[in-house]
Design a protein around this motif. Structure first.
Motif, PDB file in Angstrom:
ATOM      1  N   UNK A 138     -12.782  -4.193  -1.902  1.00 31.00           N
ATOM      2  CA  UNK A 138     -11.446  -3.378  -1.616  1.00 31.00           C
ATOM      3  C   UNK A 138     -11.413  -3.329  -0.214  1.00 31.00           C
ATOM      4  N   UNK A 139     -12.567  -2.832   0.585  1.00 31.22           N
ATOM      5  CA  UNK A 139     -12.163  -2.792   1.985  1.00 31.22           C
ATOM      6  C   UNK A 139     -11.600  -3.992   2.723  1.00 31.22           C
ATOM      7  N   UNK A 140     -12.212  -4.976   2.249  1.00 32.54           N
ATOM      8  CA  UNK A 140     -11.553  -6.182   3.001  1.00 32.54           C
ATOM      9  C   UNK A 140      -9.993  -6.350   2.619  1.00 32.54           C
ATOM     10  N   UNK A 141      -9.570  -6.081   1.706  1.00 34.08           N
ATOM     11  CA  UNK A 141      -8.284  -5.964   1.190  1.00 34.08           C
ATOM     12  C   UNK A 141      -7.333  -5.107   2.152  1.00 34.08           C
ATOM     13  N   UNK A 142      -8.031  -3.778   2.055  1.00 29.01           N
ATOM     14  CA  UNK A 142      -7.519  -2.769   2.475  1.00 29.01           C
ATOM     15  C   UNK A 142      -7.165  -3.026   4.092  1.00 29.01           C
ATOM     16  N   UNK A 143      -8.320  -3.767   4.682  1.00 30.26           N
ATOM     17  CA  UNK A 143      -7.831  -3.925   6.338  1.00 30.26           C
ATOM     18  C   UNK A 143      -6.929  -4.805   6.310  1.00 30.26           C
ATOM     19  N   UNK A 144      -6.664  -5.775   5.429  1.00 32.47           N
ATOM     20  CA  UNK A 144      -5.583  -6.762   5.698  1.00 32.47           C
ATOM     21  C   UNK A 144      -4.286  -6.123   5.421  1.00 32.47           C
ATOM     22  N   UNK A 145      -4.338  -5.300   4.507  1.00 35.67           N
ATOM     23  CA  UNK A 145      -2.653  -4.628   4.006  1.00 35.67           C
ATOM     24  C   UNK A 145      -2.588  -3.696   5.375  1.00 35.67           C
ATOM     25  N   UNK A 146      -3.497  -3.082   6.080  1.00 34.56           N
ATOM     26  CA  UNK A 146      -3.167  -2.074   6.958  1.00 34.56           C
ATOM     27  C   UNK A 146      -2.836  -2.968   8.346  1.00 34.56           C
ATOM     28  N   UNK A 147      -3.532  -4.159   8.419  1.00 28.96           N
ATOM     29  CA  UNK A 147      -3.087  -4.972   9.588  1.00 28.96           C
ATOM     30  C   UNK A 147      -1.556  -5.450   9.356  1.00 28.96           C
ATOM     31  N   UNK A 148      -1.231  -5.901   8.304  1.00 28.93           N
ATOM     32  CA  UNK A 148       0.351  -6.363   7.958  1.00 28.93           C
ATOM     33  C   UNK A 148       1.196  -5.200   8.299  1.00 28.93           C
ATOM     34  N   UNK A 149       0.861  -4.063   7.697  1.00 27.15           N
ATOM     35  CA  UNK A 149       1.690  -2.773   8.376  1.00 27.15           C
ATOM     36  C   UNK A 149       1.732  -2.852   9.641  1.00 27.15           C
TER      37      UNK A 149
END
Ligand code: NAP
Ligand code: ZN
Length: 367
Positions: free
Chosen positions: A210-221
């Motif tokens: 979930x952390x890997x996905x979270x960082x990707x979501x944050x970077x797209x934001x």
């Protein structure tokens, strides 16, 4: 390393994804209740697209378009009644988080003779009807989560239910449906998605995946911040926001949210602050509160956003979201008492006490 990671939704992403994958709708059922809000289904164009496909497939349908913002147990009870009366065998939810969350409750109540508050038992005699979810905002990620969040007047807050059976079976994510959102709803919902990724990343329930996905979501934001500040909502940016919101939804489907959401509910319940905006008002102080405990992770968030400090992040939030509500000290104390025992508070890694909650409210809202 030990964790569970389970999704329950098959997601189709892209322009025209409903029409291009209509076989999925044909395979889901024969009598459809469409659950939507008063305007979002029509304004987004999604309702017309769904009706056209249902007609092409000769699937009977009825439209329930009375979902309120932040739906109540009474509201979903009414929707459940509509599903029974129509004898629906599947549900299509169209809208922001409010209609999508309502569609999950309606899917359970359609086939279970229970009072709406019994939804919170999270165990249903009969499996809910299958749900197809079509988001028209880029924020909640409800199309890929099992959660349904209802407003609880008896507890003066909002509270979620949901289990593995309440994941939508299918999600159709077409960014064209988010074009009709107002400026404020676009920004508020984008900030909601960010707060899912951030809270999911920092909660004690986070996992490496979930952390890997979270960082990707944050970077797209992070890639969207300049466009959000400059009101440049072109289609490529709308797609990024929808994708980031879906990723953040996948994160919280595993981790749940944490104290920003728990505290934000009071702002929505008592003062009608939109859900995402409520989270945005609190997020910088939440990061400051947690920094001593999780410095590396919070530095990773700032790096992914391409900002240098929590202060810079806070000033971006101040520019992005409008706070036109003022709060008295008495109110903040009431909110803190109301929030202190919310289950989301227990998910913060660092223990959170009443005084901490009050201080985060004060620092965030008494500027
Ligand atoms: P929302 O309450 O669904 O919608 C906000 C407003 O935007 C409504 O007036 C809605 O119209 C309008 N709208 C939505 N899409 C539009 C479009 N494309 N064009 C024009 N208007 C549009 O907002 P939301 O932020 O997406 O959802 C918030 C709810 O989701 C809250 O109840 C929150 O607690 C919940 N939530 C759920 C999860 C989860 O995991 N399930 C996570 C976070 C939050 P209508 O009145 O016509 O609908
Ligand atoms: Zn949220």
């Amino acid at each position: 390393m030990q964790f569970k990671f389970q999704l329950g939704t098959k997601a189709y992403f892209g322009i025209g994804c409903i029409k291009n994958n209509k076989k999925e709708i044909a395979a889901t059922g024969t009598r459809c209740l469409i659950v939507t809000g008063r305007s979002s289904g029509k304004a987004s164009g999604a309702l017309d697209d769904v009706i056209n496909v249902l007609n092409e497939l000769s699937i009977s349908y009825s439209v329930y378009d009375r979902v309120e913002n932040n739906p109540s147990p009474e509201n979903v009870e009414d929707g459940g009644r509509a599903a029974r009366e129509f004898n629906a065998d599947f549900i299509i939810g169209i809208g922001g988080g409010s209609p999508l969350d309502a569609s999950k409750a309606v899917a359970v109540l359609a086939v279970n003779d229970i009072a709406p508050l019994e939804l919170y038992k999270n165990s249903f005699p009969n499996p809910p009807l299958p749900i197809i979810a079509i988001p028209t905002t880029s924020g909640t990620g409800s199309e890929v989560t099992p959660y349904s969040i209802l407003t609880r007047a008896d507890l003066e807050t909002k509270m979620s239910f949901g289990n593995e059976q309440t994941f939508p079976k299918i999600a159709f994510l077409d960014a064209r449906y988010t074009e009709s959102m107002s400026h404020d709803t676009t920004v508020d919902t984008a900030v909601d998605a960010l707060s899912h990724a951030v809270e999911g990343y920092l909660t004690k329930r986070s996992t490496p995946l979930s952390d890997a996905i979270a960082i990707e979501a944050i970077s797209i934001f992070g890639q969207c911040i300049d466009n959000l500040l400059n009101n440049n909502f072109d289609m490529s940016m709308r797609e990024k926001l929808l994708y980031s919101s879906m990723l953040a939804g996948i994160v919280i489907s595993q981790t749940g949210t944490s104290i920003v959401h728990g505290m934000g509910y009071a702002l929505t319940y008592f003062r009608d602050v939109p859900h995402g905006r409520a989270n945005g008002l609190l997020m910088a102080e939440y990061l400051k509160f947690n920094y001593d405990n999780l410095p590396e992770k919070i530095d990773n968030i700032l790096r992914a956003l391409n900002v240098k400090s929590i202060e810079e992040f806070g000033s971006i939030m101040d520019k992005l979201i409008r706070n036109d509500v003022t709060f008295s000290e008495d109110e903040l104390e009431k909110f803190s008492r109301n929030t202190e025992n919310h289950k989301s508070i227990g998910y913060n890694l660092k223990p959170v006490k009443y005084d901490d909650i009050l201080q985060i409210y004060r620092n965030s809202l008494s500027k």
